[in-house]
Design an enzyme around this catalytic site. Structure first.
Site, PDB file in Angstrom:
ATOM      1  N   GLU A 277      -0.705  -9.592  -0.312  1.00 52.84           N
ATOM      2  CA  GLU A 277      -2.232  -9.642   0.180  1.00 52.84           C
ATOM      3  C   GLU A 277      -3.087  -9.896  -1.146  1.00 52.84           C
ATOM      4  OE1 GLU A 277      -1.873  -6.363   2.830  1.00 52.84           O
ATOM      5  OE2 GLU A 277      -3.238  -7.707   4.173  1.00 52.84           O
TER       6      GLU A 277
ATOM      7  N   GLY B 224       0.510  -5.250   0.893  1.00 55.03           N
ATOM      8  CA  GLY B 224      -0.673  -5.339   0.057  1.00 55.03           C
ATOM      9  C   GLY B 224      -0.533  -6.323  -1.144  1.00 55.03           C
TER      10      GLY B 224
ATOM     11  N   GLU C 242       4.174  -4.918   7.341  1.00 56.53           N
ATOM     12  CA  GLU C 242       3.473  -3.725   8.028  1.00 56.53           C
ATOM     13  C   GLU C 242       3.907  -3.475   9.517  1.00 56.53           C
ATOM     14  OE1 GLU C 242       2.128  -6.235   6.251  1.00 56.53           O
ATOM     15  OE2 GLU C 242       0.809  -5.598   4.815  1.00 56.53           O
TER      16      GLU C 242
ATOM     17  N   ALA D  62       0.762  -1.214   0.031  1.00 55.70           N
ATOM     18  CA  ALA D  62       0.027  -0.284   0.180  1.00 55.70           C
ATOM     19  C   ALA D  62       0.973   1.372  -0.023  1.00 55.70           C
ATOM     20  CB  ALA D  62      -1.017  -0.169   1.387  1.00 55.70           C
TER      21      ALA D  62
HETATM   22  N1  COA Z   1       4.390   3.263  -0.759  1.00 62.58           N
HETATM   23  C1  COA Z   1       4.713   4.351  -1.361  1.00 62.58           C
HETATM   24  N2  COA Z   1       5.932   4.695  -2.217  1.00 62.58           N
HETATM   25  C2  COA Z   1       6.771   3.286  -2.184  1.00 62.58           C
HETATM   26  C3  COA Z   1       6.433   2.119  -1.820  1.00 62.58           C
HETATM   27  C4  COA Z   1       5.229   2.057  -1.053  1.00 62.58           C
HETATM   28  N3  COA Z   1       4.765   0.952  -0.455  1.00 62.58           N
HETATM   29  N4  COA Z   1       7.447   1.251  -2.172  1.00 62.58           N
HETATM   30  C5  COA Z   1       8.328   1.876  -2.769  1.00 62.58           C
HETATM   31  N5  COA Z   1       7.906   3.195  -2.956  1.00 62.58           N
HETATM   32  C6  COA Z   1       8.633   4.213  -3.657  1.00 62.58           C
HETATM   33  C7  COA Z   1       9.802   4.814  -3.035  1.00 62.58           C
HETATM   34  O1  COA Z   1       9.424   6.034  -2.049  1.00 62.58           O
HETATM   35  C8  COA Z   1      10.498   5.525  -4.145  1.00 62.58           C
HETATM   36  O2  COA Z   1       9.857   6.401  -4.708  1.00 62.58           O
HETATM   37  P1  COA Z   1      10.676   7.973  -4.713  1.00 62.58           P
HETATM   38  O3  COA Z   1      11.741   7.323  -6.118  1.00 62.58           O
HETATM   39  O4  COA Z   1       9.883   9.055  -5.227  1.00 62.58           O
HETATM   40  O5  COA Z   1      11.619   8.165  -3.606  1.00 62.58           O
HETATM   41  C9  COA Z   1      10.137   4.523  -5.177  1.00 62.58           C
HETATM   42  O6  COA Z   1       8.884   3.790  -4.921  1.00 62.58           O
HETATM   43  C10 COA Z   1      11.283   3.161  -5.551  1.00 62.58           C
HETATM   44  O7  COA Z   1      11.554   2.972  -4.309  1.00 62.58           O
HETATM   45  P2  COA Z   1      12.911   2.600  -3.467  1.00 62.58           P
HETATM   46  O8  COA Z   1      12.840   2.489  -1.957  1.00 62.58           O
HETATM   47  O9  COA Z   1      13.845   3.831  -3.875  1.00 62.58           O
HETATM   48  O10 COA Z   1      13.439   1.324  -4.135  1.00 62.58           O
HETATM   49  P3  COA Z   1      14.531   0.233  -3.456  1.00 62.58           P
HETATM   50  O11 COA Z   1      14.871  -0.637  -4.538  1.00 62.58           O
HETATM   51  O12 COA Z   1      15.711   1.001  -2.786  1.00 62.58           O
HETATM   52  O13 COA Z   1      13.792  -0.461  -2.273  1.00 62.58           O
HETATM   53  C11 COA Z   1      11.839  -1.569  -1.459  1.00 62.58           C
HETATM   54  C12 COA Z   1      12.886  -1.313  -2.621  1.00 62.58           C
HETATM   55  C13 COA Z   1      10.590  -2.420  -1.681  1.00 62.58           C
HETATM   56  C14 COA Z   1      12.771  -2.740  -0.597  1.00 62.58           C
HETATM   57  C15 COA Z   1      11.488  -0.208  -0.748  1.00 62.58           C
HETATM   58  O14 COA Z   1      10.934   0.603  -1.691  1.00 62.58           O
HETATM   59  C16 COA Z   1      10.344  -0.494   0.375  1.00 62.58           C
HETATM   60  O15 COA Z   1      10.647  -1.018   1.524  1.00 62.58           O
HETATM   61  N6  COA Z   1       9.159  -0.096   0.268  1.00 62.58           N
HETATM   62  C17 COA Z   1       8.149  -0.251   1.213  1.00 62.58           C
HETATM   63  C18 COA Z   1       7.670  -1.455   1.314  1.00 62.58           C
HETATM   64  C19 COA Z   1       6.669  -1.913   2.413  1.00 62.58           C
HETATM   65  O16 COA Z   1       6.777  -1.750   3.452  1.00 62.58           O
HETATM   66  N7  COA Z   1       5.432  -2.358   1.998  1.00 62.58           N
HETATM   67  C20 COA Z   1       4.417  -2.682   2.760  1.00 62.58           C
HETATM   68  C21 COA Z   1       3.668  -1.354   2.864  1.00 62.58           C
HETATM   69  S1  COA Z   1       1.996  -1.835   4.002  1.00 62.58           S
END
Ligand code: COA
Length: 260
Positions: A114, A111, A134, A66
């Site tokens: 999910e 999500g 989460e 999400a």
């Molecule tokens: N919500 C909003 N934005 C998200 C996102 C999320 N769940 N997951 C990734 N993004 C965005 C990042 O903020 C970034 O945006 P920006 O370029 O404007 O800063 C872009 O997507 C790329 O992500 P980034 O974190 O730079 O890539 P990465 O390869 O370094 O890391 C992940 C990848 C998946 C490990 C990392 O993005 C992450 O931990 N995301 C959240 C995962 C999460 O907790 N999901 C559950 C939510 S309930």
């Protein structure tokens, strides 16, 4: 229908829904959740579409969860409403009248896992990373993760994944039964298409009844599940498709199912 966050297309009887926010790793903002609902509804009643494939755009992500920007703004009632809307989407997918295959092409977090859990079949590419992180945000899964993960992989593994928030690779997901197959990244679409084609060669009413029997039966005591199976078996026996399928076998030819 024009979509801002999805790429939706039909190809040889298969409906493709591609979440298309690759710069945000296909994170699910509420507009995307609404569009997904609309796209699934459009395929539900489309006679051309026999099965649906769901995947993410780009090389890195299926759905990275999400949208955390949106999550940061929620209070009690907005949070509850937010996940109720997400749960409507996962219920629509889970109880879809046609098979739905998740082609997990990278990160499927929160999500993302999910939504994949709601699909009928999950195929992961070898770069897939899955999990329910989460708790790392001070939250719990809200699009059905606490319920469907335990039902799919068992309570013990679900507890560990959800309480640790750890991210697992494709092979570990395969080992625990979270995905059905792991294939090379470059082979993912082809593998899912071939599986979907194999599935849609079968009787469509039988497919719908099988999905219903498995989904609804799992929530019932065995005796009631068996009664449900008998009802749905009877329903299939009353279709032209079952007459055609059995006749075709006896005549040593391929059946020509009409969905009637
Ligand atoms: N919500 C909003 N934005 C998200 C996102 C999320 N769940 N997951 C990734 N993004 C965005 C990042 O903020 C970034 O945006 P920006 O370029 O404007 O800063 C872009 O997507 C790329 O992500 P980034 O974190 O730079 O890539 P990465 O390869 O370094 O890391 C992940 C990848 C998946 C490990 C990392 O993005 C992450 O931990 N995301 C959240 C995962 C999460 O907790 N999901 C559950 C939510 S309930």
């Amino acid at each position: 229908m024009e979509y801002s966050n999805l790429d939706v297309k039909k190809d040889r009887g298969l409906g493709w829904i591609v979440i298309n926010r690759p710069d945000k790793l296909n994170a699910l903002n509420s507009d995307t959740v609404k569009e997904l609902y609309t796209a699934f509804m459009s395929f539900r009643d489309d006679p051309v579409v026999k099965a649906v494939l769901l995947t993410g755009a780009g090389e890195k992500a299926f759905i990275a969860g999400a949208d955390i920007g949106e999550l940061s703004q929620l209070d009690f009632s907005a949070g509850r409403d937010y996940v109720l809307e997400g749960q409507e989407l996962t219920k629509l997918i889970e109880n879809f009248n046609k098979p739905v295959i998740a082609a997990i092409n990278g990160f499927a977090l929160g999500g993302g896992t999910e939504i994949a859990l709601a699909c009928h079949v999950r195929i992961a590419s070898d770069n897939a990373k899955m999990g329910q992180p989460e708790v790392k945000l001070g939250l719990i899964p809200g699009f059905g993760g606490t319920q469907r993960l335990a039902r799919l992989v068992g309570k013990g593994i679900a507890m560990e994944l959800i309480l640790s928030g750890k991210i697992i690779g494709a092979q570990e997901a395969l080992q625990m039964g979270l995905v059905n197959h792991v294939v090379a990244h470059s082979e993912l679409s082809r593998f899912c298409e071939d599986l979907a084609q194999e599935i849609v060669d079968n009787g469509p009413i039988a497919l719908e009844c099988a999905i219903k029997a498995i989904n609804e039966g799992l929530d019932k005591p065995l005796a009631e599940g068996l009664l449900l199976e008998a009802e749905l078996f009877g329903k299939c026996c009353a279709t032209e498709d079952s007459k055609e399928g059995t006749k075709a076998f006896l005549e040593k030819r391929k059946p020509d199912f009409q969905g009637k």
